[in-house]
Design an enzyme around this catalytic site. Structure first.
Site, PDB file in Angstrom:
ATOM      1  CB  ALA A  80      -0.922  -0.006   1.219  1.00  0.00           C
ATOM      2  CD  GLU A 135       2.630  -1.439  -5.375  1.00  0.00           C
ATOM      3  OE1 GLU A 135       2.808  -2.080  -4.334  1.00  0.00           O
ATOM      4  OE2 GLU A 135       1.765  -0.536  -5.492  1.00  0.00           O
ATOM      5  CG  ASP A 140      24.900  31.476 -31.701  1.00  0.00           C
ATOM      6  OD1 ASP A 140      25.499  32.541 -31.484  1.00  0.00           O
ATOM      7  OD2 ASP A 140      25.083  30.787 -32.713  1.00  0.00           O
ATOM      8  CG  ASN A 155      -1.428   0.645  -4.876  1.00  0.00           C
ATOM      9  OD1 ASN A 155      -2.368   1.333  -4.485  1.00  0.00           O
ATOM     10  ND2 ASN A 155      -0.490   0.182  -4.066  1.00  0.00           N
ATOM     11  CG  ASP A 193      -5.305   4.318  -7.261  1.00  0.00           C
ATOM     12  OD1 ASP A 193      -6.530   4.492  -7.370  1.00  0.00           O
ATOM     13  OD2 ASP A 193      -4.723   4.126  -6.186  1.00  0.00           O
TER      14      ASP A 193
END
Length: 932
Positions: free
Chosen positions: A292, A296, A338, A762, A766
């Site tokens: 958690a 990952e 330049d 994860n 998500d």
């Protein structure tokens, strides 16, 4: 073979100190016949190909190691290993799959950048005209060897280091090597001292420089890495590469998360053990917390976001060679640019014509022969100003430049110029006026010339008058007796040419006798044009009845008729002034660093708004008088550096970085490579840049345009902002997961989330919205904000506040749903409730999905940026929702994810809870905006 005149075997490094015949003898060749094909083949075996050695390409294993060598990645690998040891193969496989995906994506994107750079190099595969076996042949430049004799003409690149054997008005642009902006006049006959510097070796020519004028022959004396350019390329290994700000921040974030995860896992494990819980059970809970705690999906999302940004950069004419460099651009605080070709068009343009006290402005820019002639802000017909057409007529005759019109299939319709840029600008001005060049050459063929040299400051050509009425702009009348006559055309420095004139051309094209008043008026006009940083050329002519037996300047260049002044400049790019305003508003300072003269640099800087009030222009000579400490103090008030050398550029970059600046430095020559590598972001020119500069740079501009740098910085800011958004989003979700599990255990309840559910959250739930956040277009005012401090971490004070609010909001609704499930639908044995755990899982997942919409901006409320404006986000949320419902309602997935199907009796409680975190995020934005 390569012995010095004393017979020693030591290599010769002073070819400029030897005569051409001595060099020919030492290299055992023939200046007329060159080498034989057989001898050339032997020598290429001995000396190797005439090319610069490139660093050996990284092996696939080296690239793979570079992707894995990151603290966060090792943390994930460790979690996968522990999961595998405990028999949790699904979790272990999922984590390793993400790690491998991240590595593959990173390698693919860097490989694409390398292929694009290789394509740029192939655009100009060099060839050379050599004398072999007495015949002129075209060979690949890489096959040249010491002892080859090569033929040089205008437009040719010098293929190796040469001791010149013959020169006919030969001029070479050496900016790629020395930074000198003006072509260098070459002379094969002079001898120079051994200690002569590269820029002073007038009897030599060097690899990768360009013949701008004239012709000649040269003896190849050095090839490949032994050339002057090869030596500079070898120096690059002395400058060490540094990690980018993004790499530093992500590494810092990864370590923070890793240590935090270990601390939390240890705390929970000890707490449960002290309370008498089963150690193995607490160890599994600790592993759940570790999963958690570590986002990952973060490495993969960062890599994909950078890759998408890299693709967008290409659309903005910027090729990024390293993924991490994309974001570093967004940190830039200073651009060292330049002048020639970057801020200006690198196409000399006549903008003023002065005749008989009258000034005519010329519109248009570049080599496209389109423009108007303006007097008193109104376009004019040049037929009413015949002296002006005569000035262009003389300038076009006394000229060796050639305007190349675009091919029929050239969709961009670009004109090219072969020859000296100054002469080219006169050709274009004459073309704007409508001069027929073929008719000019036919009516006035050149028969003799006295070439330009730096001592005389003028060039004279003599033309046979064949048919003056067939040529445009002829100053002659039909009644003029021009049988067997010649035109002497002279152009050069105004003060020099003026002293050779006995008459001047009135604007009606009627000659009158020169006097002091007219002479002073012409010199005043010259001074006024020079004050505008214009390069001023004067033109004059006369007619002679016959050629003298001996062609001498004293005989030919006298009693001339002065016609007028031509003022020219390399004009600024039209879009640069607006781009500078955007950069200034964004808190980005631009410093001009050029090899050109201070007066010209100042005029361009003022014209485009680069030179700020009270700031200075400093030359290379002044820099030489400063210590590094003095330069570090002075540089904050210097906007223009003129007449600088490559060593100066490195010092300037170091001084800027000593003032805590993130420096983006432009360059095109081999001599710029050390400064490009020293800068935080080295920016090479894709069109005019040398291969060494491109190989050294972090970014290559495909259009050589300053505006593209500003555009790339904007994209870099957007990318970093998007990285912050999904870091904020992912971490607030992960912190809520940790707090939910921690509080549940503290309340002596079973863990509401298991490892496979956490991985699903994860990586899937998500992950997709986080990727969509990486495709945001950026806040409307992203270029109104100052650059962020280089030391600022990704998680700053504002983000910490947001993460804290979201952590408590998501934890509250998730734990609330879990407790509600235990109360309303308890387990029959009083232990683990599948309904309660599923309610917690669903509440956590959907509240995170809904909050993803609010994460699209850290400051702007959702209704201002448009709720559904990011189509990628809409599809990501829909996809994640479908997958989430699949694990809830598809029977064979339920045992894998430990879920049970929920009915309306549960959903009626959950639906209001799902919106709480999103509402809390919007309220937080309001408070943060008011406090800033």
């Amino acid at each position: 073979m390569e012995k010095n005149p004393a017979g020693s075997e030591e290599p010769i490094n002073y070819w400029h100190h030897l005569t051409g015949d001595q060099a020919v003898a030492i290299l055992d060749t023939d200046r007329a016949k060159g080498l034989s094909a057989g001898e050339a083949a032997k020598r290429i075996e001995e000396f190797g190909p005439n090319e610069l050695k490139e660093a050996p390409p990284k092996t696939i294993w080296a690239k793979l190691w570079a992707q894995f060598n990151d603290f966060t990645i090792w943390l994930l690998i460790g979690a996968a290993a522990i999961s595998a040891i405990l028999g949790e193969w699904v979790e272990a496989g999922a984590i390793l799959a993400i790690v491998l995906l991240n590595a593959i994506l990173g390698i693919i994107q860097e490989q694409r950048a390398e292929e694009a750079l290789a394509a740029l190099k192939k655009l100009a595969a060099p060839e050379a005209d050599a004398i072999r076996d007495g015949l002129r042949v075209t060979v690949p430049a890489r096959e040249l060897v010491p002892g080859d004799v090569v033929v040089l003409e205008a437009g040719n690149y010098i293929p190796a280091d040469l001791r010149l054997l013959e020169t006919f008005n030969l001029k070479v642009e050496e900016a790629a090597l020395t930074g000198e902006s003006v072509p260098v006049q070459k002379d094969s006959q002079i001898l120079l001292p051994k200690e002569a510097s590269i820029g002073d070796r007038k009897n030599s020519a060097f690899m990768a420089t360009l013949v701008s004028y004239g012709r000649g022959r040269g003896l190849v004396v050095e090839t490949g890495m032994k050339t002057q350019i090869g030596r500079i390329a070898e120096m690059l290994s002395e400058v060490e590469e540094e990690v980018t700000p993004l790499q530093r921040r992500l590494d810092q974030l990864g370590r923070t998360l890793g240590y935090a995860a270990l601390a939390i896992c240890g705390l929970v494990f000890v707490l449960g053990w002290v309370r008498g819980n089963d150690p193995l059970e607490m160890f599994l809970v600790a592993i759940s917390l570790a999963i958690a705690a570590v986002p990952e999906g973060l490495p993969a999302v960062v890599t994909i976001s950078l890759a998408l940004g890299m693709r967008e950069m290409i659309n903005r004419n910027a090729l990024i060679r390293r993924l991490s460099s994309v974001e570093t651009l967004g940190s830039a605080t200073t651009i060292g640019s330049d002048k020639t070709g970057t801020l200006t068009q690198n196409e000399m343009t006549v903008t003023h014509v002065s005749i008989d006290g009258r000034e005519i402005l010329v519109t248009g820019s570049g080599y496209k022969p389109v423009g108007e002639f303006i007097v008193d802000e109104k376009p004019i017909d040049l037929d009413n100003y015949p002296a002006a057409t005569t000035a262009l007529w003389v300038g076009a005759m006394n000229n060796d430049a050639q305007l190349i019109r675009p091919e029929a299939d050239d969709q961009r319709g670009e004109y090219r110029m072969i020859g000296d840029p100054t002469e080219g600008s006169i050709i274009v001005a004459a073309a704007k006026a409508g001069l027929d060049f073929q008719g000019l050459e036919k009516s006035y063929p050149r028969v003799q010339e006295i070439p330009f040299d730096s001592a005389r400051k003028r060039m004279t050509t003599i033309h046979k008058i064949l048919d003056p009425q067939e040529s445009d702009f002829s100053p002659f009348d039909e009644d003029d007796d021009l049988t067997d006559s010649y035109v002497v055309a002279v152009k050069g420095a105004p003060d020099v040419v003026l002293n050779l004139c006995s008459h001047y051309e009135q604007y009606e094209d009627i000659p009158a006798e020169m006097n002091d008043t007219i002479r002073d008026r012409i010199l005043t006009a010259n001074d006024e044009m020079a004050a505008q940083a214009l390069r001023v050329i004067s033109v004059a002519f006369k007619v002679i009845k016959s050629l003298p037996e001996e062609l001498t300047p004293e005989e030919i260049e006298r009693d001339l008729t002065f016609v007028g002044l031509l003022g020219m400049i390399d004009p600024p790019r039209t879009e640069v002034a607006d781009a500078l305003k955007v950069a200034k508003k964004a808190g980005i300072r631009t410093v001009m660093i050029t090899g050109d003269y201070a007066k010209t640099a100042r005029a361009i800087a003022e014209r485009i708004g680069l030179l700020q009030s009270g700031h200075d222009v400093i030359t290379g000579a002044q820099l030489d008088q400063m210590s590094d400490e003095d330069l570090e103090k002075k540089i904050v008030s210097v906007d223009v550096f003129a007449r600088v050398s490559p060593e100066h550029k490195v010092r300037i970059v170091r001084a800027l970085r000593a003032n805590d600046q993130i420096v983006a430095m432009t360059g095109d020559g081999v001599n710029d490579a050390p400064a490009l590598k020293q800068a935080d972001i080295g920016v090479a020119m894709g069109i005019t840049g040398t291969d060494v500069a491109k190989e050294t740079a972090d970014m290559v501009l495909t259009d050589d345009n300053y505006t593209s740098i500003v555009s790339a910085i904007e994209q870099g800011r957007i990318i970093y902002s998007n990285i912050r958004k999904f870091v904020y989003y992912l971490l607030s979700c992960n912190m809520a997961e940790i707090l939910t599990i921690f509080l549940a255990i503290a309340l002596k309840l079973p863990s509401p989330l298991n490892p496979i559910q956490l991985l699903w959250l994860n990586l899937v739930t998500d992950g997709a919205p986080a990727l969509a956040l990486g495709m945001e277009k950026g806040d409307p005012d992203i270029m109104d904000q100052p650059p962020r401090p280089a030391s600022e971490p990704i998680i700053n004070k504002t983000m910490r506040t947001g993460i804290a609010v979201q952590t408590f909001a998501i934890t509250a609704v998730t734990l609330g749903a879990y407790l509600l499930g235990h109360w309303k639908w308890p387990a029959t044995d009083g232990g683990y409730s599948g309904v309660a755990a599923t309610m917690a899982f669903i509440t956590l997942s959907f509240s995170e999905l809904l909050r993803a919409f609010t994460a699209r901006s850290e400051r702007y409320p959702l209704f201002k940026i448009g709720v559904f404006k990011n189509k990628s986000m809409n599809w990501a949320v829909v996809l994640s929702s479908v997958l989430l419902l699949a694990v809830l309602y598809i029977p064979f997935l339920q045992p894998i994810f430990s879920t049970v199907p929920l009915g309306w009796e549960q959903w009626q409680y959950l639906l209001p809870m799902l919106f709480v975190p999103a509402i809390a995020a919007e309220i937080t934005k309001g408070f943060i905006s008011k406090s800033q």
